[in-house]
Enzyme design. Structure first.
Site, mmCIF file in Angstrom:
data_model
loop_
_atom_site.group_PDB
_atom_site.id
_atom_site.type_symbol
_atom_site.label_atom_id
_atom_site.label_comp_id
_atom_site.label_asym_id
_atom_site.label_seq_id
_atom_site.Cartn_x
_atom_site.Cartn_y
_atom_site.Cartn_z
ATOM 1 N N ASN A 91 5.909 16.842 -87.646
ATOM 2 C CA ASN A 91 4.610 17.093 -87.053
ATOM 3 C C ASN A 91 4.676 17.930 -85.774
ATOM 4 O O ASN A 91 3.657 18.482 -85.358
ATOM 5 C CB ASN A 91 3.992 15.703 -86.773
ATOM 6 C CG ASN A 91 2.867 15.756 -85.789
ATOM 7 O OD1 ASN A 91 1.775 16.196 -86.146
ATOM 8 N ND2 ASN A 91 3.127 15.345 -84.555
ATOM 9 N N TYR A 156 0.520 31.643 -85.564
ATOM 10 C CA TYR A 156 0.293 30.232 -85.904
ATOM 11 C C TYR A 156 -0.104 30.104 -87.381
ATOM 12 O O TYR A 156 0.422 29.254 -88.107
ATOM 13 C CB TYR A 156 -0.806 29.680 -84.993
ATOM 14 C CG TYR A 156 -1.078 28.200 -85.124
ATOM 15 C CD1 TYR A 156 -0.172 27.255 -84.660
ATOM 16 C CD2 TYR A 156 -2.267 27.741 -85.701
ATOM 17 C CE1 TYR A 156 -0.438 25.890 -84.760
ATOM 18 C CE2 TYR A 156 -2.538 26.386 -85.807
ATOM 19 C CZ TYR A 156 -1.623 25.464 -85.334
ATOM 20 O OH TYR A 156 -1.881 24.110 -85.438
ATOM 21 N N LYS A 160 1.906 28.045 -90.370
ATOM 22 C CA LYS A 160 1.331 26.929 -91.128
ATOM 23 C C LYS A 160 1.214 27.266 -92.626
ATOM 24 O O LYS A 160 1.363 26.378 -93.470
ATOM 25 C CB LYS A 160 -0.018 26.528 -90.536
ATOM 26 C CG LYS A 160 0.079 25.972 -89.101
ATOM 27 C CD LYS A 160 0.952 24.722 -88.992
ATOM 28 C CE LYS A 160 0.870 24.052 -87.621
ATOM 29 N NZ LYS A 160 1.703 22.843 -87.513
ATOM 30 N N ILE A 189 -8.796 18.461 -83.746
ATOM 31 C CA ILE A 189 -8.523 17.044 -83.453
ATOM 32 C C ILE A 189 -8.336 16.891 -81.941
ATOM 33 O O ILE A 189 -7.696 17.739 -81.305
ATOM 34 C CB ILE A 189 -7.230 16.574 -84.185
ATOM 35 C CG1 ILE A 189 -7.294 16.859 -85.707
ATOM 36 C CG2 ILE A 189 -6.962 15.093 -83.910
ATOM 37 C CD1 ILE A 189 -8.360 16.123 -86.485
ATOM 38 N N THR A 191 -6.616 16.148 -79.105
ATOM 39 C CA THR A 191 -5.227 15.920 -78.667
ATOM 40 C C THR A 191 -4.921 16.850 -77.482
ATOM 41 O O THR A 191 -5.740 17.717 -77.161
ATOM 42 C CB THR A 191 -4.229 16.274 -79.801
ATOM 43 O OG1 THR A 191 -4.279 17.697 -79.987
ATOM 44 C CG2 THR A 191 -4.533 15.572 -81.105
#
Ligand SMILES: NC(=O)c1ccc[n+]([C@@H]2O[C@H](COP(=O)([O-])OP(=O)(O)OC[C@H]3O[C@@H](n4cnc5c(N)ncnc54)[C@H](O)[C@@H]3O)[C@@H](O)[C@H]2O)c1
Length: 252
Positions: A91, A156, A160, A189, A191
């Site tokens: 992760n 990015y 992914k 999300i 975070t």
């Protein structure tokens, strides 16, 4: 009462914060031993201690996931400490924004080194142990950026998409050995990574919320629920899947 993951062990990279920590804490609440593999010693030790304070079994191993020897060591320490390896959540990740013509070559190597090579290295050593154990389950963290193009996020997005492809290929390679491998593709999300995005993008909250169907930012626990379920026997017929946890973002 016996917990569903009693006697099992989960290895979690980037497990000291955000989605990784929520998943480590959930695995521990359900009875699993957890290893948190992270670069930052202070945050990693604090996360493992928080899990132990809540009655769980947790080990922190300082690990840079882009470093082969460190990943191998972290997985070895996990097996040595807890006696096996059943689940892995690969992760750890970093983001980079900006147009390609203004992006230094080093940024590409950094992002790909952690997000893609880190997942590759982790699976390389996890699978060696899982083959000896007669199977296991692995979940890799992709992103909605693994399912579509996003302007300004090329490196990015590439990392992914790579995670999604690598996951499918290895899931096919090891399906008959009893190892299931899937990704989760989180949408926005709440975070530390989201907090960083906020600092770089004016109006980030409104922008992210508008890109979801449910019109809100998700919680780390909502991703953790999907990861733990994908690792559980309830998902025994699920492998080679890229699983959105994105409030409908990919379909909007
Ligand atoms: N937050 C979001 O909106 C979102 C959306 C889609 C995907 N993701 C992905 O979720 C994953 C977790 O991110 P998060 O949102 O929880 O943010 P986060 O920043 O809290 O988590 C990333 C973790 O990776 C760790 N890390 C970074 N480089 C590392 C390295 N070289 N070796 C080991 N650990 C390293 C960090 O210390 C941190 O604990 C990432 O892969 C990210 O790309 C996040």
């Amino acid at each position: 009462m016996t917990q569903p993951f009693e006697g099992k062990t989960a290895f979690i990279t980037g497990g000291s914060t955000g989605i990784g920590y929520a998943t480590a804490a959930k695995f521990a609440r359900l009875g699993a031993n957890v290893t948190i593999a992270n670069t930052n010693i202070e945050r990693g030790e604090a996360a493992a201690q928080r899990i132990r304070d809540n009655g769980g079994n947790a080990l922190f191993v300082q690990t840079d996931v882009s470093n082969s020897a460190q990943v191998q060591n972290a997985i070895h320490r996990t097996v040595e400490t807890f006696g096996g390896l059943n689940y892995a959540f690969n992760n750890a990740g970093v983001a980079a924004m900006g147009p390609i013509i203004e992006t230094d070559d080093e940024v590409f190597d950094y992002v790909i080194g952690i997000n893609l090579k880190g997942v590759w290295l982790s699976m390389k050593y996890e699978i060696q142990h899982m083959l000896q154990n007669g199977g296991g389950a692995i979940v890799n963290t992709s992103s909605t950026a693994g399912g579509k193009g996003m302007a300004g996020l090329g490196t990015y997005v590439a990392s992914k998409h790579g995670v999604n492809g690598l996951t499918k290929a290895l899931a096919l390679e090891y399906a008959e050995s009893g190892i299931r491998i899937n990704t989760v593709m989180p949408g926005p999300i709440e975070t530390p990574m989201m907090e960083m995005a906020r600092q770089g993008i004016p109006g980030a909250d409104e922008m992210f919320v508008s890109k979801t169907a449910v019109k809100r930012i998700g919680t780390p626990e909502e991703v953790a629920n999907a990861v733990v379920w994908l690792c559980s026997d309830e998902a025994s017929y699920i492998t080679a899947t890229n699983f959105p946890v994105d409030g409908g973002m990919l379909e909007l």
